[in-house]
Write an enzyme that holds these catalytic residues in place. Sequence first.
Site, short mmCIF file in Angstrom:
data_model
loop_
_atom_site.label_atom_id
_atom_site.label_comp_id
_atom_site.label_asym_id
_atom_site.label_seq_id
_atom_site.Cartn_x
_atom_site.Cartn_y
_atom_site.Cartn_z
N ASP A 1 32.73 74.14 62.44
CA ASP A 1 34.01 74.85 62.56
C ASP A 1 33.82 76.23 63.20
O ASP A 1 34.77 76.80 63.73
CB ASP A 1 34.64 75.07 61.18
CG ASP A 1 34.80 73.77 60.41
OD1 ASP A 1 35.20 72.77 61.02
OD2 ASP A 1 34.48 73.76 59.20
N LYS B 1 19.66 90.33 64.71
CA LYS B 1 19.01 89.03 64.52
C LYS B 1 17.50 89.22 64.65
O LYS B 1 17.08 89.97 65.52
CB LYS B 1 19.50 88.05 65.60
CG LYS B 1 20.99 87.77 65.57
CD LYS B 1 21.47 87.10 66.86
CE LYS B 1 21.39 88.02 68.04
NZ LYS B 1 21.90 87.46 69.29
N ASP C 1 19.50 81.88 73.17
CA ASP C 1 18.49 81.58 74.18
C ASP C 1 17.09 81.97 73.72
O ASP C 1 16.11 81.70 74.41
CB ASP C 1 18.80 82.36 75.47
CG ASP C 1 18.61 83.86 75.29
OD1 ASP C 1 17.80 84.48 76.00
OD2 ASP C 1 19.30 84.44 74.41
#
Length: 311
Positions: A28, A235, A260
Amino acid sequence: MTQVSVQGAPRYLTGDKAGLKEFLDKFDVFLFDCDGVLWSGDHLFPGTVETLELLRKNGKQVVFVTNNSTKSRADYRKKLEGLGIPSTVEEIFSSSYSSSIYISRILKLPENKRKVYVIGETGIEQELQSENVPFIGGTDPAYRRDVTPEDYKKIAAGDESILDPEVGVVLVGLDFHMNYLKIALAYHYIKRGAVFLATNIDSTLPNSGTLFPGAGSMSAPLIMMLNKEPVALGKPSQAMMDAIEGKFQFDRSRACMVGDRANTDIRFGLEGKLGGTLGVLTGVSSKEDFVSGDSKPHVYLDKLSDLLESE
């Protein structure tokens, strides 16, 4: 932090219409890295806008999660809009925003140590201002100079004209004007007890089809000097994932991270126990990284627009 690896090789779904549709139907919410996935530098990858439109048309929530600290969320929205990607500030989660939230709402700093010494660009400054966090350094031209013999003496003596006694945090992001003075001041603030934070630890930054120094390359000299790692707020830090989940209130098992870079984007999704991770080969990591590395995505594609083949 433990690296999490998905057992078995990831599925390669480029050209596999049924496989792509089955994969997309599981989620979702899609968390997107930007550089190397949607664009490189100022070059928008063909099919990006159409791919995002396809996801939104099918009721998917799109969140842009970027480690690039040089832009604020408002700047990022301008970049997205300029490239023809419709977006709102609320859909964007940057490492500069994540860092500001961490400093203002999570760190419990003493009253007289609330100031942040910034190595970085205006994106960090704008997000600190939005959280009413005082700061010095950053884009201030007074720090863009050579070190003088007098500086060494003043720093060694703790002279308040060069070392602000109210600094309680050193925040290091990508800085296009990095120099010896900035590193020296950051080192001495941390040695005097300031908390060592990094917006993110990406060693490189993709641009124009090649790589340049990333924010991790700015904190690297300090890590070497201090023999100490910063708390990283981009991250793959799970502090960032917790903040994103808190803001958007989604079910992790129905969310997919698209990126990536195996060691940041994919690892971020794996350690965050998201239902899916999707690697694309338009940025830093190679097919070899995805298939044989420590952080394997669940699936990978040649490029993001391959998702259009699911229709």
